[in-house]
Design an enzyme around this catalytic site. Structure first.
Site, mmCIF file in Angstrom:
data_model
loop_
_atom_site.group_PDB
_atom_site.id
_atom_site.type_symbol
_atom_site.label_atom_id
_atom_site.label_comp_id
_atom_site.label_asym_id
_atom_site.label_seq_id
_atom_site.Cartn_x
_atom_site.Cartn_y
_atom_site.Cartn_z
ATOM 1 N N GLY A 11 0.826 -1.204 0.000
ATOM 2 C CA GLY A 11 0.000 0.000 0.000
ATOM 3 C C GLY A 11 0.858 1.252 0.000
ATOM 4 N N ALA A 22 15.488 10.563 -1.537
ATOM 5 C CA ALA A 22 16.657 10.505 -0.655
ATOM 6 C C ALA A 22 17.588 9.359 -1.038
ATOM 7 C CB ALA A 22 16.207 10.361 0.794
ATOM 8 N N ARG A 72 0.710 -5.577 -6.102
ATOM 9 C CA ARG A 72 0.820 -6.835 -5.381
ATOM 10 C C ARG A 72 1.444 -7.869 -6.316
ATOM 11 N NH1 ARG A 72 -0.200 -5.025 -0.226
ATOM 12 N NH2 ARG A 72 -2.044 -3.687 -0.236
ATOM 13 N N ASP A 103 4.882 -4.748 5.930
ATOM 14 C CA ASP A 103 5.175 -6.126 6.327
ATOM 15 C C ASP A 103 5.468 -7.035 5.133
ATOM 16 O OD1 ASP A 103 3.544 -8.976 6.815
ATOM 17 O OD2 ASP A 103 4.868 -8.422 8.471
ATOM 18 N N THR A 125 4.278 2.761 5.694
ATOM 19 C CA THR A 125 2.897 2.308 5.833
ATOM 20 C C THR A 125 2.150 3.242 6.769
ATOM 21 O OG1 THR A 125 1.468 0.579 6.779
ATOM 22 C CG2 THR A 125 3.736 0.667 7.566
ATOM 23 N N ASP A 127 -0.242 2.484 8.627
ATOM 24 C CA ASP A 127 -0.741 1.781 9.812
ATOM 25 C C ASP A 127 0.194 1.860 11.014
ATOM 26 O OD1 ASP A 127 -3.058 0.975 8.528
ATOM 27 O OD2 ASP A 127 -2.199 -0.909 7.830
ATOM 28 N N ASP A 129 2.599 -0.085 11.839
ATOM 29 C CA ASP A 129 2.527 -1.417 12.453
ATOM 30 C C ASP A 129 3.766 -2.271 12.232
ATOM 31 O OD1 ASP A 129 2.216 -1.774 9.752
ATOM 32 O OD2 ASP A 129 0.518 -3.154 9.892
ATOM 33 N N ARG A 171 -6.213 -2.791 9.825
ATOM 34 C CA ARG A 171 -6.726 -4.163 9.865
ATOM 35 C C ARG A 171 -6.232 -4.916 11.091
ATOM 36 N NH1 ARG A 171 -4.757 -5.577 5.466
ATOM 37 N NH2 ARG A 171 -3.001 -6.846 6.187
ATOM 38 N N HIS A 215 -24.266 14.992 21.108
ATOM 39 C CA HIS A 215 -23.597 14.341 19.984
ATOM 40 C C HIS A 215 -22.372 13.566 20.478
ATOM 41 C CE1 HIS A 215 -21.253 18.039 20.489
ATOM 42 N NE2 HIS A 215 -20.240 17.343 20.000
ATOM 43 N N GLU A 222 -10.915 -0.617 11.129
ATOM 44 C CA GLU A 222 -11.555 -1.602 10.259
ATOM 45 C C GLU A 222 -11.317 -3.037 10.711
ATOM 46 O OE1 GLU A 222 -9.906 -1.448 6.328
ATOM 47 O OE2 GLU A 222 -7.842 -1.298 7.058
#
Length: 318
Positions: A11, A22, A72, A103, A125, A127, A129, A171, A215, A222
């Site tokens: 991604g 760089a 991919r 990953d 990434t 995420d 992660d 995810r 509110h 996700e």
């Protein structure tokens, strides 16, 4: 080492272009040639490779996405695919490779290293992660994009006195949801790392209504569930909500200054490692210091989410 390659995989993340820039400029500074590999590992297998010079990476530091594109590639997971990739690397005279991604990208870099071809991973990434580094390229930009959306949605939530559920990416990791939720003042945050309790969520919302709160904002990663599924569950508890799924808007946009600096320092260090003929490593940041560590650590070590932030968010949203 006289020639290195660079590719982006998986991604896309804001700051990848700054990292590519760089790599090229750092390598040229040290009199190395640089080859750009387009479309990730698929492009490597197909031989979509061309030389990059100073002008090739001019005016891209501020652009989101990746100049080298991404794709991919299931074929690369096979022995045949990896051998094809190495054949292309040798054909183009490439002696080391900088892999920018997450990953899956790291798994590819490790596979090539085990076959005797030195690779260095640069974490890209949204995420955040990747084990072994406190921050990844793209996370800060995505975070600010999400916060901007939360602020705008809150205006509508306030005007119409509604509860909004905002679904963000993540995810397997909840950093984006957690940081955005805390910074955006969300009343509830649901992340994969913490088991959620629907009844507790309902109680918190009802307590807010009882004290006159009109509110609320709920942030859900996700990986926990979709915003629509959560809305259905809350509807069964007689709580009406509105849903907003941010989707791929989180990936785009001009990278923040932080991501540009992170990308530049990470990528430059990756080139230095290849100059030293050191492969099978990943670059990261720990306690605000750029470090390098064994690529396998990224798979063996568990990524720790700062759950004290989760606790704080609950305390501040009373």
């Amino acid at each position: 080492m006289k020639k290195i390659g660079v590719l982006t995989s998986g991604g896309d993340a804001p700051g990848m272009n700054a990292a590519v820039r760089a790599v090229v400029r750092k390598a040229l500074y040290h009199d190395l040639e640089v080859a750009g590999i387009y479309y990730g590992y698929q492009g490597l297998i197909d031989g979509q490779i061309e030389s990059l010079d100073r002008g090739s990476v001019g005016d891209i530091i501020q652009r989101g996405g990746t100049k080298l594109h991404s794709a991919r590639c299931l074929e690369f997971k096979t022995e045949e695919g990896q051998l094809k990739a190495i054949e292309q690397l040798k054909k183009h005279g490439i002696e080391g490779l900088v892999v920018i991604g997450g990953d899956g990208s790291y798994q590819g870099a490790l596979a090539l290293t085990k076959r005797g071809f030195p690779c260095v991973g640069v974490p890209g990434t949204i995420d955040n992660d990747i084990p072994g580094t406190d921050y990844t390229i793209g996370f800060d930009t995505a975070l600010n994009t999400v916060i901007d959306c939360i602020d705008k949605i809150r205006d509508t939530a306030t005007s119409h006195e509604r509860t909004f559920i905002i679904e963000v990416m993540g995810r397997d990791a909840g950093d984006l949801a957690l940081w955005a939720g805390l910074a955006g003042g969300a009343e509830t945050i649901l992340i994969p790392e913490v088991q959620h309790d629907l009844d507790e969520l309902v109680t918190r919302l009802e307590q807010g209504y009882d004290r006159g709160k009109k509110h609320s904002i709920i942030i859900v990663a996700e990986g926990v569930m979709s915003a629509s599924d959560l809305a259905k569950k809350l509807s069964e508890k007689d709580i009406e909500t509105r849903v907003s799924v941010l989707g791929h808007i989180q990936r785009g946009g001009s990278p923040t200054a932080r991501d540009r600096v992170l990308a530049s320092t990470f990528a430059a260090r990756a080139v230095e490692l290849l100059i030293e003929n050191r492969g099978g490593l990943a670059v990261g940041m720990r306690n605000h210091v750029v470090v390098d560590y064994d690529l396998e650590e990224a798979f063996k070590k568990e990524r720790n989410t700062d759950l004290s932030m989760y606790t704080l968010s609950k305390e501040l949203s009373i």
